[in-house]
Structures are given as structure tokens and as C-alpha cells.
Design a protein around this motif. Structure first.
Motif, PDB file in Angstrom:
ATOM      1  N   UNK A 177    -144.611  44.026 -12.746  1.00 29.11           N
ATOM      2  CA  UNK A 177    -145.706  44.922 -12.357  1.00 29.11           C
ATOM      3  C   UNK A 177    -146.667  44.137 -11.479  1.00 29.11           C
ATOM      4  N   UNK A 178    -146.759  44.545 -10.206  1.00 29.61           N
ATOM      5  CA  UNK A 178    -147.596  43.800  -9.261  1.00 29.61           C
ATOM      6  C   UNK A 178    -148.792  44.656  -8.828  1.00 29.61           C
ATOM      7  N   UNK A 179    -149.995  44.101  -8.986  1.00 22.81           N
ATOM      8  CA  UNK A 179    -151.220  44.743  -8.522  1.00 22.81           C
ATOM      9  C   UNK A 179    -151.687  44.017  -7.266  1.00 22.81           C
ATOM     10  N   UNK A 180    -151.756  44.709  -6.130  1.00 24.31           N
ATOM     11  CA  UNK A 180    -152.143  44.031  -4.895  1.00 24.31           C
ATOM     12  C   UNK A 180    -153.603  43.574  -4.913  1.00 24.31           C
ATOM     13  N   UNK A 213    -148.296  48.576  -8.667  1.00 27.92           N
ATOM     14  CA  UNK A 213    -149.399  49.303  -9.306  1.00 27.92           C
ATOM     15  C   UNK A 213    -150.527  49.407  -8.289  1.00 27.92           C
ATOM     16  N   UNK A 214    -150.516  50.498  -7.503  1.00 34.00           N
ATOM     17  CA  UNK A 214    -151.362  50.578  -6.315  1.00 34.00           C
ATOM     18  C   UNK A 214    -152.277  51.796  -6.291  1.00 34.00           C
ATOM     19  N   UNK A 215    -152.027  52.794  -7.155  1.00 35.22           N
ATOM     20  CA  UNK A 215    -152.856  54.012  -7.195  1.00 35.22           C
ATOM     21  C   UNK A 215    -153.006  54.633  -5.796  1.00 35.22           C
ATOM     22  N   UNK A 216    -151.870  54.840  -5.127  1.00 35.77           N
ATOM     23  CA  UNK A 216    -151.964  55.279  -3.733  1.00 35.77           C
ATOM     24  C   UNK A 216    -152.358  56.752  -3.597  1.00 35.77           C
TER      25      UNK A 216
END
Length: 363
Positions: free
Chosen positions: A319-322, A258-261
Motif C-alpha cells: 500500500x503506497x501513499x504518495x 492509496x491516492x483518493x483520486x
């Protein structure tokens, strides 16, 4: 409903005949990774009683999302608004779920005049200037994107280029912040991207970004993605949360970064000749209706994103958020994308990029 389904089938047949001479843009492509004025807000049309020229106009509008997707829900509001404001003289026929073909095929049909309107990408064939919105990690949130999307100067830059391609841009909204999913491993750093085979749409800003991060990409139509992921043809893909959920991709993708790239624009376009031949009052109603569509979908996107993400967590997805530091590593890795578009492809100038950047930052 049966009549509309029949119309969709007939229209699809007409479009396929028209596309026989065109190069199919749905073919699979594969590449290996290398080592401040504002536009008017949606408003009630000033024409309380539209001129009746004795004609009824039908606008067939295609898109690839299901009827449960926020895009289609918002398009129903567009349909209702236009038909009410024109006293039924402009009829909107919605064709969801790719029943009229892939996105590139529908775009080509719109350009040829066999389809009146369309929502979606790819963007280069509408206007290469839309790539101004596609730079990685350019917008922090929907509000930042919409400051640029509503700006009159930005709209003029994009609209003039689209008109040269035979298309009319009616409105630009939030097409969703894009996330990266895969079936192999949790992605924490850009190094974790190396060697992954990811499906992408045929959008240069995405494919080049994936290459820059070290992944391999395969471009294919959205309709083919679920099975490609399920049978292992590709390891992963990238899309907004709403699309991942709508297409049930999380069922075969246990890892979500989940990075919103990227924040993509949501563009409603129409065949320019068809639009320009309409009475001016109807043109204004369609434009106002398009901005209503944008407002509606933007709101739904924000309301639905976290709920959909939680449902995917509950279904077992990791789900991973950096962290800020980890996210910065992705930002740094994607820096060459900017130079590629300004100095190599020359899709837009540094001045145009700086304009959008200043709007995104609220300056």
C-alpha cells in the motif's frame, strides 16, 4: 429469510423480462489510452402518526454490495426506520449482492417501474449533474463532500435533472474515496500508469481520467472483476477501500495506490412516479430515512477504512501513499478532465462547478 430470498428470485425474473427490450449495459467496453444554505439534516419525521390510507406499500431496493458492506448495514437502519415510522405500512425489501442484476440493469428496471429503489451508480443515467462530484482530486475528505451534498442549491440542480429522467434523488452521501490497484508494479507517478489495462465501471469521469493518466480501460460489471483480475484479463482496477475489501480484490492485487483520486457520491434513488404517488407523510419519512442511511454509512466508512487497509497490508499488499509532491503530479495530469466535462460534454456549467468547489473548500 427464505421468503425474502424467494421474493428476490421472483423479482429478478420479472426484471429480466422487462429488460429484454433494453440494451444490455453490462457488455464489456474497451478503449485505448490517447498519447450557502444547507439541506435539512436527517431528522425525526414530523408525522408522529402517519395517515393510514388503507394501503401497504412495498419498496424493493437493490444494490450490488454484500451484506457485510457498510452500505448494506446502513440500509438495514433505513429499513428499520421507515417500517417503524410508518407503522409497517411501508415495507422495505433489500436485495443485496447484485441478485437483481448489475447496477445499470437495476437502474433501468427502476426507471421502467419494475424496481422501486436503488443505491449506486452509474451516475450519468440518474443525472449528468452528479458528475460535479466526480471531478478528480476535488474533495479533500468526507466533510468537504458532504458540504456540497447537503447544499440546497446543489441538491436542486441534481434533483431537477433526475426528475426529468423519471427518478427521485432521496439523499446523497459519501460513496468512498477511490484508490487504484494493480498486479504489475507499484505506482508512484502518472508515468507508472501507462500501458496498464484497468477495469472501470462505465462512468465517464473514471474512464476519461484513466485515459488521461495513460492507462487503457475495460468497463465491466463489478461481479466479473475478481475473475478478470485473477485470470489476467485486466491488470488492475479502481475502487474505494471498502469495495476492494468486500469483493476480496486485494487477494489478486498486490499493489495499492492509496491516492483518493475521486470521492464518489452515494446516491439513493427511487422511481419518481412511485414516490410522488405516495402519501406526503410517507414521502417525508422516506426522505428522512434516506438521510439516516447516509449518516450511518458515512460513519461506518470512516471507522472501517483504516482497519480494512491494515488488513490488506497484513495480507501482503504493498500500500503506497504518495508524497504531496507526487500527488500533485497526478492532480496536474488530471486537469484536462475538468475542461472535458465543462466545455466538451457540457454536462455542467463553470458556474455550477465553481459553486461545488466553493462548498468543498468551505467558502
Amino acid at each position: 429469510m427464505k421468503v425474502k430470498k424467494l421474493l428476490s428470485l421472483i423479482l429478478a425474473g420479472v426484471m429480466m423480462l422487462g429488460l429484454l427490450a433494453a440494451c444490455s449495459s453490462g457488455q464489456t467496453q474497451q478503449s485505448q489510452a490517447p498519447a450557502q444554505s444547507q439541506a435539512a439534516e436527517p431528522a425525526e419525521s414530523k408525522a408522529a402518526e402517519p395517515v393510514d390510507d388503507g394501503q401497504t406499500y412495498t419498496i424493493n431496493l437493490g444494490h450490488t454490495m454484500s451484506t457485510a458492506h457498510p452500505r448494506h448495514t446502513a440500509l438495514l437502519e433505513f429499513e428499520k426506520y421507515v417500517e417503524e415510522k410508518t407503522n409497517g405500512k411501508v415495507q422495505i425489501e433489500l436485495h443485496p449482492a447484485g441478485v437483481l442484476g448489475s447496477e445499470p440493469e437495476m437502474q433501468e428496471s427502476m426507471r421502467m417501474g419494475t424496481l422501486e429503489a436503488f443505491v449506486g451508480g452509474p451516475f450519468d443515467t440518474i443525472s449528468v449533474k452528479l458528475n460535479l462530484f466526480l471531478m478528480p482530486f476535488f474533495f479533500d475528505n468526507q466533510e468537504a463532500l458532504m458540504r456540497a451534498a447537503k447544499d440546497e442549491q446543489v441538491l436542486s440542480i441534481i434533483s431537477e435533472d433526475a426528475e426529468a429522467n423519471g427518478l427521485k434523488v432521496l439523499a446523497i452521501g459519501d460513496g468512498g474515496a477511490r484508490q487504484i490497484t494493480n498486479s504489475k508494479r507499484r505506482i508512484v507517478t502518472p508515468d507508472d500508469m501507462k500501458g496498464l489495462k484497468l477495469r472501470t465501471p462505465s462512468i465517464e469521469a473514471i474512464t476519461y481520467c484513466m485515459q488521461t493518466l495513460g492507462a487503457n480501460y475495460i468497463s465491466m460489471p463489478l461481479a466479473d472483476v475478481y475473475m478478470a483480475l485473477k485470470n489476467g484479463t485486466v491488470d488492475g482496477q479502481e475502487n474505494p477501500v471498502a469495495t476492494i475489501y468486500d469483493q476480496k480484490l486485494h487477494e489478486v492485487q498486490p499493489y495499492i495506490l492509496y491516492v483518493n483520486y475521486q470521492y464518489h457520491p452515494e446516491v439513493m434513488t427511487m422511481n419518481a412516479k412511485f414516490f410522488n404517488d405516495l402519501p406526503a407523510e410517507y414521502q417525508q419519512i422516506l426522505t428522512d430515512g434516506a438521510w439516516l442511511f447516509v449518516e450511518t454509512e458515512n460513519k461506518l466508512a470512516l471507522e472501517n477504512a483504516e482497519a480494512r487497509l491494515q488488513e490488506m497490508r497484513d495480507a501482503g499488499c504493498d500500500v503506497y501513499t504518495p508524497t504531496d509532491e507526487e500527488r500533485q503530479a497526478f492532480i496536474d495530469a488530471c486537469a484536462p478532465v475538468y475542461d472535458h466535462f465543462v466545455n466538451e460534454l457540457k454536462y455542467f456549467t463553470q458556474e455550477e462547478l465553481d459553486l461545488v468547489k466553493s462548498l468543498a473548500e468551505g467558502k
